[in-house]
Each structure stands twice: as structure tokens, then as C-alpha cells.
Motif scaffolding. Structure first.
Motif, short mmCIF file in Angstrom:
data_model
loop_
_atom_site.label_atom_id
_atom_site.label_comp_id
_atom_site.label_asym_id
_atom_site.label_seq_id
_atom_site.Cartn_x
_atom_site.Cartn_y
_atom_site.Cartn_z
N TYR A 1 0.84 -1.20 0.00
CA TYR A 1 0.00 0.00 0.00
C TYR A 1 0.87 1.25 0.00
O TYR A 1 0.63 2.20 -0.76
N MET A 2 1.91 1.26 0.81
CA MET A 2 2.82 2.40 0.87
C MET A 2 3.56 2.56 -0.46
O MET A 2 3.74 3.68 -0.95
N LEU A 3 3.97 1.44 -1.05
CA LEU A 3 4.65 1.50 -2.34
C LEU A 3 3.75 2.09 -3.41
O LEU A 3 4.19 2.90 -4.24
N SER A 4 2.49 1.68 -3.43
CA SER A 4 1.59 2.18 -4.47
C SER A 4 1.36 3.68 -4.33
O SER A 4 1.29 4.41 -5.34
N GLN A 5 1.25 4.15 -3.08
CA GLN A 5 1.05 5.58 -2.87
C GLN A 5 2.30 6.37 -3.27
O GLN A 5 2.21 7.45 -3.89
#
Length: 295
Positions: free
Chosen positions: A222-226
Motif C-alpha cells: 500500500y505504501m509503495l503504491s502511494q
């Protein structure tokens, strides 16, 4: 007691054939052959001692006896169906199903779909938590867990849900700077810190030597996608996780350089031959929503 009752399968075959006025449609509905329906109906006619259908060329009609009988049979089957649903609901009413799921699955993929499960099982209380730790069913309150691993789990029952289809993604403005695969070395690599081997594995699969020393680590997809959508760099993220961002254009795939990672997603349950009804209901639903991603 009830020695005058005909076999249930013959009643189901009759009811379906009478409703459709077709043995073929009844066979499709009951997942049996045309011949099986015909045999069941013939057996019921023999049992009752009266014909139920008038068989004409490419046409099926009900006899007067059958029309009266159909109304009573449908009412009886509806009563049985209602009683069955009621007792199944009672078994799950006020029960708690504790599920522990990977953060990458939970945040923007699993939770939006849970409403459908709750609609089907309104009396079942779901306790959903996140985690990526090893599951010890003997010493936890968890009924079901979903994990990813490079090897088949041990000490538990498991069902393979899907392979992990990873995509190389970035923001649209960064994609304009990527003319060749080698241009990846001009970018910041957004790394999944609990899976540091993904970038080396990917580069080996696509035949690229990574030389950039610009890296930024994050713990969850999730952090990577953001971060990727914000233009911080390029990332390797499972396709299922970023479907919405790919659809709305906030993330793009600059090269057709995806690959299947060494990780596989598994549904885990305690090592037992018997599953409670609440757990089986959830497993059936999970397999249904994962069907498009399963090999």
C-alpha cells in the motif's frame, strides 16, 4: 413412518421439468443428464400410478393430475428449503469468525468486497485483523488466515489462492522518461523492505543489470503504491492490488516487463479434518472472489 413418500430426487426432477415444460432444461438446472430426468419422472409416474406428462413431438404438457400435484410439491419443497435455510442460519447466528489477512490484501482490496460476504451471512460477526506473522492456530483466536509464502505451508491445512503477478509501475510523468528498459537505472527503486529480493529477482528475469543506487524502502505494498503514484520512483506491485489505480491512470505500466514472483497466496486453517460451517462459508466465498486470479 412416511413409507408413502416418493424419492426426493424424483420430486425435484418432476418439479423442474414441470416448471420448464422441458426435460432438457430441467437437466441443465439439476446438473444431470436428460436421461436421468426422464428416468426419475418415469419412476415417479410408476410410483403414483398415473401419468404426469403428455409427451408430444418437441412439446411437453402436464396432465390434470400433474397440475394439481405440482402445486403441492412446490409448496412442500419450499417448506423444506425454508426450514433448511433457517437451521443453517441458526448455526451461524451470533458466531464470530476471526480472520487475519495480509495488509496488502486487506487495505484496498479485501475490505470493499467484505460487504458482499456480510450480505450473504448477516448473522455472522466477522472480526478482521491484519498481519504477516507466522500463524499459530493453537495459541491464537484466529479461525482463518491468508498469507503469502515462497513454499507450501506446513502444520496447517491450506488452499492455494493465486500466484503473485507483479507489475513494474510508476506515475505517468515518470513513464515519459522511460524510453528503454535501461532507463530504470535513472529512477529511484521503491523497495518492499520485507521482500528485498524482488528487485534482483525481477532484473534477472528481464535481463537487466541494476546499477542505480537510488532506493527508498517501505514495508507494505500500500505504501509503495502511494509513493509510486506520487512520482517518488518505480515499484514492483501485484496487479490485483493496483487495479483501480491502473484503471484511473494514477499508475501506469511503462514496459511489458511483469513477472510472476516466487510468492504464492494461501488460505490457512487449523490442521483438522472438520471445518465449522462459518469457516467453510467464508472459504467458499473467498474461492469465488479469487476465481479470476487463480490458475
Amino acid at each position: 413412518m412416511h413409507t408413502s413418500l416418493p424419492p426426493l430426487n424424483s420430486l425435484l426432477a418432476f418439479e423442474s421439468a414441470a416448471r420448464h415444460l422441458s426435460f432438457s432444461k430441467a437437466a441443465d438446472e439439476l446438473f444431470v443428464t436428460h436421461g436421468a430426468v426422464s428416468k426419475q419422472v418415469k419412476g415417479l409416474e410408476t410410483y403414483l400410478g398415473v401419468p404426469l406428462f403428455i409427451r408430444q413431438h418437441r412439446k411437453l404438457l402436464l396432465t390434470d393430475d400433474a397440475q394439481r400435484y405440482l402445486i403441492q410439491v412446490q409448496s412442500a419443497l419450499q417448506t423444506i428449503n425454508h426450514a433448511t435455510d433457517e437451521i443453517k442460519s441458526q448455526q451461524m447466528r451470533a458466531q464470530t469468525l476471526a480472520i487475519n489477512v495480509l495488509p496488502s490484501l486487506t487495505i484496498n482490496w479485501f475490505i470493499p468486497r467484505m460487504e458482499e460476504f456480510k450480505r450473504r451471512h448477516p448473522h455472522l460477526y466477522v472480526d478482521l485483523s491484519i498481519g504477516d506473522f507466522a500463524v499459530d492456530f493453537d495459541n491464537s483466536r484466529c479461525d482463518i488466515a491468508i498469507r503469502s509464502a515462497q513454499h507450501e505451508p506446513t502444520g496447517v491445512n491450506f488452499i492455494k489462492l493465486m500466484d503473485e503477478d507483479l507489475c513494474l509501475v510508476c506515475a505517468p510523468q515518470l513513464a515519459e522518461q522511460l524510453k528503454r528498459l535501461e532507463d530504470i537505472n535513472k529512477m529511484t527503486l521503491l523497495k518492499h523492505t520485507t521482500r528485498p529480493e524482488l528487485w534482483p529477482y525481477w532484473s534477472q528475469q528481464v535481463g537487466l543489470t541494476l546499477t542505480t543506487d537510488k532506493k527508498f524502502g517501505m514495508e507494505h505494498f500500500y505504501m509503495l503504491s502511494q509513493a509510486a503514484a506520487g512520482g517518488m520512483g518505480v515499484a514492483l506491485i501485484p496487479r490485483f492490488f493496483i487495479e483501480e489505480q491502473l484503471a484511473d491512470g494514477s499508475l501506469v505500466i511503462p514496459f511489458d516487463a511483469g513477472f510472476t514472483s516466487p510468492y504464492v497466496y494461501y488460505l490457512l486453517t487449523p490442521k483438522s479434518s472438520n471445518l465449522p460451517l462459518k469457516a467453510q462459508a467464508f472459504i467458499d466465498w473467498v474461492l469465488e472472489i479469487f476465481a479470476p486470479y487463480r490458475n
